[in-house]
Design an enzyme around this catalytic site. Structure first.
Site, short mmCIF file in Angstrom:
data_model
loop_
_atom_site.label_atom_id
_atom_site.label_comp_id
_atom_site.label_asym_id
_atom_site.label_seq_id
_atom_site.Cartn_x
_atom_site.Cartn_y
_atom_site.Cartn_z
NE ARG A 181 1.65 -0.72 -7.92
CZ ARG A 181 2.47 -0.46 -6.93
NH1 ARG A 181 3.65 -1.05 -6.85
NH2 ARG A 181 2.13 0.38 -5.96
CG HIS A 204 1.83 3.15 -1.00
ND1 HIS A 204 1.14 2.57 -2.03
CD2 HIS A 204 2.81 2.27 -0.68
CE1 HIS A 204 1.68 1.40 -2.33
NE2 HIS A 204 2.69 1.19 -1.52
CG HIS A 255 4.84 -1.32 2.17
ND1 HIS A 255 4.86 -2.52 1.49
CD2 HIS A 255 4.61 -0.37 1.22
CE1 HIS A 255 4.68 -2.30 0.20
NE2 HIS A 255 4.53 -1.01 0.01
CB CYS A 293 9.43 -2.32 -3.18
SG CYS A 293 10.57 -1.68 -4.41
ZN ZN Z 1 4.22 -0.24 -1.98
#
Ligand code: ZN
Length: 305
Positions: free
Chosen positions: A13, A205, A207, A238
């Protein structure tokens, strides 16, 4: 506190949002199978967003239906609104993650409505899912800062988390969507989150935009977080957040956790084999992550699965 850590692969995803390569449904399923055989039990395999916007997810229903047949796997999907939730539920998704952004400006550019409007949509989704067995997780994007708005007040993140936990979220995931977080901030925010959401599990989550990803994992672990999102070879980003680069690399994250004595139930060698498969599958993408280049240290204890 438990030493069991669950890593959720979100490469299919988050990892596929920015890349130019278009993966076939068949290749995606080979990826899923390989990762499950390495020990993964939860993978975010798709996103129910309009196919016109992100055509790489136009096979969302098919991926869910086929992943549901894979033993030991709980396939999950990301959704941004009620329409997506209904599609996901109809396809048979067992767990959906609803995302809203703590940054008003990010929410507007990502989903074209205010954060409060997204919050009321979350309530509708909870209502819709009530008669099903579908779990609804809540993720709060830009929890640690936003590339459009700048800083995001902690208090805003906490009130959104509290509200969604109260309404029935099965998990609260704080996302560093644009890679602004540092370990000090991570410790502070997760420390406060615990008091707001009772027994609802926390998830993170991160990055690795500025090289802080794994340090942030360690900080979150210290505050009791035992669920992390990551992507194979650090793929991802994103599309609406300028400058956002990949997630923390799954293989590096597993290696870190196992080295610290946590139990991930993942076989690192099988993960590295999968990474190798991904180099062939995505020849035009730059794969990140250190373990894929260096391999494990000679004294690293490996799991046999
Ligand atoms: Zn992300």
């Amino acid at each position: 506190m438990s030493n069991v850590v669950k890593i959720r692969e979100v490469g299919l995803r988050d990892g596929l949002q920015l890349i130019k390569s278009n993966l076939s449904t068949e290749s995606k399923l080979i990826w899923v199978n390989k990762q499950v055989s390495a020990g993964f039990t939860e993978m975010e395999v798709t996103s129910f967003v309009p196919p016109k916007l992100l055509p790489q997810f136009s096979d969302a229903s098919e991926i869910i239906i086929k992943s549901n047949k894979i033993k030991k796997l709980k396939p999950t999907a990301l959704i941004l609104n009620i329409k997506g939730a209904i599609r996901a539920i109809e396809a048979g998704t067992k767990k959906i993650t609803f995302v809203l952004s703590a940054s008003e400006k990010h929410n507007l550019s990502n989903v074209n409505c205010t954060t409060d409007q997204s919050l009321s949509m979350f309530n509708e989704i909870i209502e819709v899912s009530k008669d099903t067995k579908v779990e609804v997780a809540a993720a709060i994007a830009t929890s640690f800062g936003c590339s459009i708005q700048g800083s995001v007040p902690e208090i805003r993140v906490l009130e959104l988390a509290k509200e969604m936990a109260k309404k029935g979220a099965c998990e609260i995931n704080l996302a560093d969507t644009v890679g602004y977080a540092n370990p000090k901030q991570v410790k502070a925010l997760f420390g406060k989150l615990k008091d707001q959401i009772g027994n609802v599990p926390m998830a993170a989550h991160f990055h690795d935009t500025r090289g802080m990803g794994l340090a942030n994992v360690v900080a979150a672990l210290q505050e009791g977080v035992r669920r992390f999102d990551s992507t194979m070879a650090g793929l991802g980003g994103c599309p609406f957040a300028p400058g956002a680069s990949g997630n923390i690399a799954t293989e590096d994250c597993v290696y870190l956790l196992e080295s610290l004595g946590f139990n991930t139930s993942v076989n690192v060698d099988k993960l590295l084999e999968l990474r190798h498969y991904l180099t062939d599958l995505l020849p035009n993408e730059k794969l990140e992550g250190r373990l894929g280049v260096a391999g494990t240290a000679i004294n690293f204890k490996k799991k046999l699965l």
